[in-house]
Design an enzyme around this catalytic site. Sequence first.
Site, mmCIF file in Angstrom:
data_model
loop_
_atom_site.group_PDB
_atom_site.id
_atom_site.type_symbol
_atom_site.label_atom_id
_atom_site.label_comp_id
_atom_site.label_asym_id
_atom_site.label_seq_id
_atom_site.Cartn_x
_atom_site.Cartn_y
_atom_site.Cartn_z
ATOM 1 N N TYR A 10 -17.028 4.937 -5.082
ATOM 2 C CA TYR A 10 -16.015 3.881 -4.070
ATOM 3 C C TYR A 10 -17.005 2.752 -4.728
ATOM 4 O O TYR A 10 -17.579 2.593 -4.263
ATOM 5 C CB TYR A 10 -15.968 4.469 -2.751
ATOM 6 C CG TYR A 10 -15.448 5.729 -2.154
ATOM 7 C CD1 TYR A 10 -14.086 5.757 -3.644
ATOM 8 C CD2 TYR A 10 -15.339 6.106 -1.274
ATOM 9 C CE1 TYR A 10 -13.621 7.078 -3.153
ATOM 10 C CE2 TYR A 10 -13.935 6.772 -1.306
ATOM 11 C CZ TYR A 10 -13.640 7.517 -1.894
ATOM 12 O OH TYR A 10 -12.526 8.519 -2.059
ATOM 13 N N PRO A 26 -1.978 8.583 3.694
ATOM 14 C CA PRO A 26 -1.631 9.142 5.154
ATOM 15 C C PRO A 26 -0.571 8.825 5.176
ATOM 16 O O PRO A 26 -0.046 9.129 5.844
ATOM 17 C CB PRO A 26 -2.585 10.082 6.019
ATOM 18 C CG PRO A 26 -3.994 9.390 5.750
ATOM 19 C CD PRO A 26 -4.110 8.624 4.668
ATOM 20 N N LEU A 27 -0.771 7.340 4.909
ATOM 21 C CA LEU A 27 -0.300 6.247 5.446
ATOM 22 C C LEU A 27 0.818 5.374 4.585
ATOM 23 O O LEU A 27 1.340 4.538 5.564
ATOM 24 C CB LEU A 27 -0.679 5.060 6.626
ATOM 25 C CG LEU A 27 -1.690 5.614 7.079
ATOM 26 C CD1 LEU A 27 -2.854 4.262 7.780
ATOM 27 C CD2 LEU A 27 -0.879 5.774 8.540
ATOM 28 N N ALA A 28 0.855 6.588 3.086
ATOM 29 C CA ALA A 28 2.038 5.941 2.321
ATOM 30 C C ALA A 28 1.280 4.572 2.206
ATOM 31 O O ALA A 28 2.577 3.735 1.487
ATOM 32 C CB ALA A 28 3.377 6.285 2.475
ATOM 33 N N GLY A 84 1.167 2.052 2.926
ATOM 34 C CA GLY A 84 1.767 0.732 4.375
ATOM 35 C C GLY A 84 3.608 0.192 3.833
ATOM 36 O O GLY A 84 4.424 -0.218 4.037
#
Length: 328
Positions: free
Chosen positions: A62, A232-234, A236
């Site tokens: 990262y 998980p929040l795609a 936005g």
Amino acid sequence: MKDIPLQGHGIPASRLAIGCMGFGGSWDETEPYTAEHKKQLEAVVDAALSIGINFFDHADIYTRGKAERIFGELLAARPALREQIIIQSKCGIQLADGTLPVRYNFSKQHILQSVDGILKRLGTEYIDILLLHRPDPLMEPEEVAEAIDQLKANGKVKHFGVSNMHSAHIEYLQSAIREPLIVNQLHLSLAHRHFIDQGLNINRDEGAATSFDPQLMTYMQQKRMQIQAWGPLAQGRYTGAIRSDATEAELLTAQYIERLAADKETSKEAILLGWLLKHPAGIQPVLGTTNASRVMACQDAACQAEQMTREEWWTLYATAGGSHKPSK
């Protein structure tokens, strides 16, 4: 937000986790992070702790190691923090370098060297969980097992898991590894709902286009593996500004989520995450945001999962484009 034992393994993990992929500035390893990047990380960590999130997910690649280094500086400045949180990191991916392509490496030497690098950058003597990041087609389970045994024996890693792996990969590794693999981190969201589609489209033409391992969800539930969801929040697409290339399904889903959030007096992020948390597998979403206010917007997710009706869950799935019309 209540802590939960990580699928019965005694790790008091929060229902949500913070993904640290975006910290440390750019992915150019020659470009240093700045004071603003440090403030950004501090704000997210403080926001997470304030709503009960104690789990932080890293990987050695990262921002080419800078995400771990900047987090390590925070730990050095706040030494009491280390025992208050769970740190997970990953290894096994080698990024393109010069003439060499992206490649995967589960050799014993690479795993051991990677963990030493992770610990040095984080400035800690151990990490709570190490994940093998993506399948290595050249992996030899016995060699991986040797690395894991050594890391466990010298106290550098407490628990082990995988990321982006099928049930066959896990079984193959577990055939040689004595330590239980307790986590599998996968791309799961309302936008990336193949884990639902696959189960619903058995013996139907629609299932031919779905590449998700049909055994994986039930396999992990039976093995008591913690399922973690990255993305998980795609990104936005349902909760942020409407994109110019948004599909009709995305627009309708965003509108429905906004309506549900208004009716329930909560955030759109909490509704979206609630859809994932409603699944009985005990999915742990890993929030990939570097925005502290967006972290705060997620604090009601577990409550919304409990309150979400089956009708609301199915409407979200169908509106987003899920295929579930029964045939014969």
